[in-house]
Design a protein around this motif. Structure first.
Motif, PDB file in Angstrom:
ATOM      1  N   TYR A   1       0.863  -0.975  -0.138  1.00  0.00           N
ATOM      2  CA  TYR A   1      -0.063   0.033   0.360  1.00  0.00           C
ATOM      3  C   TYR A   1       0.807   1.159   0.116  1.00  0.00           C
ATOM      4  CZ  TYR A   1      -2.901   3.964   1.938  1.00  0.00           C
ATOM      5  OH  TYR A   1      -3.191   4.225   2.461  1.00  0.00           O
ATOM      6  N   GLN A   2       1.870   1.194   0.811  1.00  0.00           N
ATOM      7  CA  GLN A   2       2.959   2.339   0.928  1.00  0.00           C
ATOM      8  C   GLN A   2       3.243   2.495  -0.366  1.00  0.00           C
ATOM      9  OE1 GLN A   2       2.565   4.868   3.075  1.00  0.00           O
ATOM     10  NE2 GLN A   2       1.342   3.168   4.543  1.00  0.00           N
ATOM     11  N   ALA A   3       4.038   1.043  -0.784  1.00  0.00           N
ATOM     12  CA  ALA A   3       4.564   1.521  -1.873  1.00  0.00           C
ATOM     13  C   ALA A   3       4.079   1.648  -2.870  1.00  0.00           C
ATOM     14  CB  ALA A   3       5.806   0.144  -2.559  1.00  0.00           C
ATOM     15  N   ALA A   4       2.402   1.718  -3.023  1.00  0.00           N
ATOM     16  CA  ALA A   4       2.156   2.174  -4.410  1.00  0.00           C
ATOM     17  C   ALA A   4       1.192   3.864  -4.300  1.00  0.00           C
ATOM     18  CB  ALA A   4       0.458   1.254  -4.449  1.00  0.00           C
ATOM     19  N   LEU A   5       1.308   3.797  -2.715  1.00  0.00           N
ATOM     20  CA  LEU A   5       1.159   5.574  -3.021  1.00  0.00           C
ATOM     21  C   LEU A   5       2.126   6.270  -3.157  1.00  0.00           C
ATOM     22  CD1 LEU A   5      -0.399   5.546   1.233  1.00  0.00           C
ATOM     23  CD2 LEU A   5      -1.272   6.372  -1.744  1.00  0.00           C
ATOM     24  N   LEU A   6       3.749   6.285  -2.639  1.00  0.00           N
ATOM     25  CA  LEU A   6       4.769   6.457  -3.414  1.00  0.00           C
ATOM     26  C   LEU A   6       4.949   6.741  -5.039  1.00  0.00           C
ATOM     27  CD1 LEU A   6       7.430   7.651  -2.544  1.00  0.00           C
ATOM     28  CD2 LEU A   6       8.441   5.618  -2.282  1.00  0.00           C
ATOM     29  N   LEU A   7       4.796   5.677  -5.171  1.00  0.00           N
ATOM     30  CA  LEU A   7       4.940   5.885  -6.551  1.00  0.00           C
ATOM     31  C   LEU A   7       3.766   6.008  -7.300  1.00  0.00           C
ATOM     32  CD1 LEU A   7       5.514   1.732  -7.205  1.00  0.00           C
ATOM     33  CD2 LEU A   7       7.280   3.532  -7.089  1.00  0.00           C
ATOM     34  N   ARG A   8       2.359   6.079  -7.692  1.00  0.00           N
ATOM     35  CA  ARG A   8       1.857   7.323  -8.039  1.00  0.00           C
ATOM     36  C   ARG A   8       1.432   8.851  -7.325  1.00  0.00           C
ATOM     37  NH1 ARG A   8      -3.633   2.694  -6.591  1.00  0.00           N
ATOM     38  NH2 ARG A   8      -2.539   1.481  -7.696  1.00  0.00           N
ATOM     39  N   SER A   9       1.921   9.259  -6.535  1.00  0.00           N
ATOM     40  CA  SER A   9       1.938  10.248  -5.709  1.00  0.00           C
ATOM     41  C   SER A   9       2.966  11.402  -6.819  1.00  0.00           C
ATOM     42  CB  SER A   9       2.546  10.405  -4.963  1.00  0.00           C
ATOM     43  OG  SER A   9       4.096  10.478  -4.589  1.00  0.00           O
ATOM     44  N   GLN A  10       3.588   9.919  -7.973  1.00  0.00           N
ATOM     45  CA  GLN A  10       5.139  11.088  -8.028  1.00  0.00           C
ATOM     46  C   GLN A  10       5.977  12.245  -7.224  1.00  0.00           C
ATOM     47  OE1 GLN A  10       3.895  12.737 -12.065  1.00  0.00           O
ATOM     48  NE2 GLN A  10       3.054  10.027 -12.543  1.00  0.00           N
ATOM     49  N   ARG A  11       5.416  11.960  -6.161  1.00  0.00           N
ATOM     50  CA  ARG A  11       6.690  12.694  -5.350  1.00  0.00           C
ATOM     51  C   ARG A  11       7.956  12.924  -5.346  1.00  0.00           C
ATOM     52  NH1 ARG A  11       3.552  13.744   0.407  1.00  0.00           N
ATOM     53  NH2 ARG A  11       5.642  15.540   0.249  1.00  0.00           N
ATOM     54  N   TRP A  12       8.540  11.507  -5.536  1.00  0.00           N
ATOM     55  CA  TRP A  12       9.418  10.648  -5.680  1.00  0.00           C
ATOM     56  C   TRP A  12      10.558  11.585  -6.725  1.00  0.00           C
ATOM     57  CZ3 TRP A  12      11.004   8.571 -10.041  1.00  0.00           C
ATOM     58  CH2 TRP A  12       9.393   8.605 -11.037  1.00  0.00           C
ATOM     59  N   LEU A  13      10.377  11.746  -7.825  1.00  0.00           N
ATOM     60  CA  LEU A  13      10.358  12.775  -9.173  1.00  0.00           C
ATOM     61  C   LEU A  13      12.063  13.712  -8.434  1.00  0.00           C
ATOM     62  CD1 LEU A  13       8.242  12.586 -11.730  1.00  0.00           C
ATOM     63  CD2 LEU A  13       9.960  11.231 -11.768  1.00  0.00           C
ATOM     64  N   PRO A  14      11.187  14.076  -7.809  1.00  0.00           N
ATOM     65  CA  PRO A  14      12.539  15.662  -7.014  1.00  0.00           C
ATOM     66  C   PRO A  14      13.484  15.203  -6.951  1.00  0.00           C
ATOM     67  CG  PRO A  14      10.049  16.240  -6.642  1.00  0.00           C
ATOM     68  CD  PRO A  14       9.912  15.263  -7.041  1.00  0.00           C
ATOM     69  N   PRO A  15      13.894  14.354  -5.685  1.00  0.00           N
ATOM     70  CA  PRO A  15      14.950  13.410  -4.957  1.00  0.00           C
ATOM     71  C   PRO A  15      15.347  12.847  -5.595  1.00  0.00           C
ATOM     72  CG  PRO A  15      12.892  12.214  -3.738  1.00  0.00           C
ATOM     73  CD  PRO A  15      12.697  13.562  -5.052  1.00  0.00           C
ATOM     74  N   VAL A  16      14.755  12.056  -7.216  1.00  0.00           N
ATOM     75  CA  VAL A  16      15.780  11.004  -8.449  1.00  0.00           C
ATOM     76  C   VAL A  16      16.386  12.086  -8.777  1.00  0.00           C
ATOM     77  CG1 VAL A  16      15.192   9.518 -10.218  1.00  0.00           C
ATOM     78  CG2 VAL A  16      14.224   9.045  -7.496  1.00  0.00           C
TER      79      VAL A  16
END
Length: 214
Positions: free
Chosen positions: A7-22
């Protein structure tokens, strides 16, 4: 716990908020790593810059869930386990990112020591780089867990605290991250740093899980 992690992994991926740190991590690697540089120096850089990125990923993962959804997850599985799942997902993302960077950096770097005086075996160097990246990911996760909700609720205090803590974790004497990175560059990585960082991460998760959500 598996369902919470998914559930948490799906939330993180779908939010696309991981893009800036990457994107930040990729930019830092582009600045600090060039093809043909000594492999240990380049691996040390890629591990060091992973620490603040891991802390940022924790903040994104912990704060990305709506309050109502977070309350439902906490009621169903317990607040401690729900919070731990979000932290573990961020840690996993940081480890995957660091491992991918380690492979790329090892392939494009020159297998020589600092100063180019000695040849370095590539596979052991890559293994040492993976260890250093793991240490920095673990310590960055601990930094993120201690500088975000529910430990620090105000972004005005949490973000500067995250940046300062990440900097101190890299430069302070006795820091596991500093020991791992400096040990890598000198050709003698320190495995105990991983255990210390793991303990810090566990303590951070335990602390945050005991704080109320409102």
């Amino acid at each position: 716990m598996t369902a919470l992690l998914r559930y948490q992994a799906a939330l993180l991926l779908r939010s696309q908020r991981w893009l800036p740190p990457v994107v930040l991590y990729a930019a830092a690697l582009g600045i600090g790593v060039q093809g043909g540089q000594p492999v240990l120096d380049s691996l040390g850089w890629s591990a060091a810059v992973l620490l603040p990125v891991a802390a940022w990923l924790v903040r994104i993962s912990v704060t990305g869930e709506p309050s109502a959804a977070r309350g439902c997850a906490a009621a169903a599985r317990g607040p401690g386990r729900a919070h731990l799942a979000s932290v573990l997902v961020a840690l996993a993302a940081a480890v995957v990112l660091g491992a991918a960077a380690t492979v790329v950096v090892a392939l494009i770097s020159d297998p020589v020591s600092t100063g180019r005086g000695t040849r370095v075996a590539l596979l052991p160097a890559a293994g040492a780089g993976l260890l250093a990246a793991l240490v920095c990911a673990l310590l960055g996760t601990a930094v993120g867990a201690l500088t975000t909700w529910p430990v620090l609720r105000s972004p005005g205090r949490a973000v500067p605290a995250l940046l300062l803590a990440a900097l101190l974790a890299l430069v302070a004497s006795g820091s596991p991250a500093r020991a791992a990175v400096s040990g890598l560059v000198t050709g003698s990585p320190r495995a105990p740093a991983a255990a210390l960082a793991s303990a810090a991460t566990a303590a951070a998760c335990a602390l945050t899980s005991r704080r109320p959500s409102s």
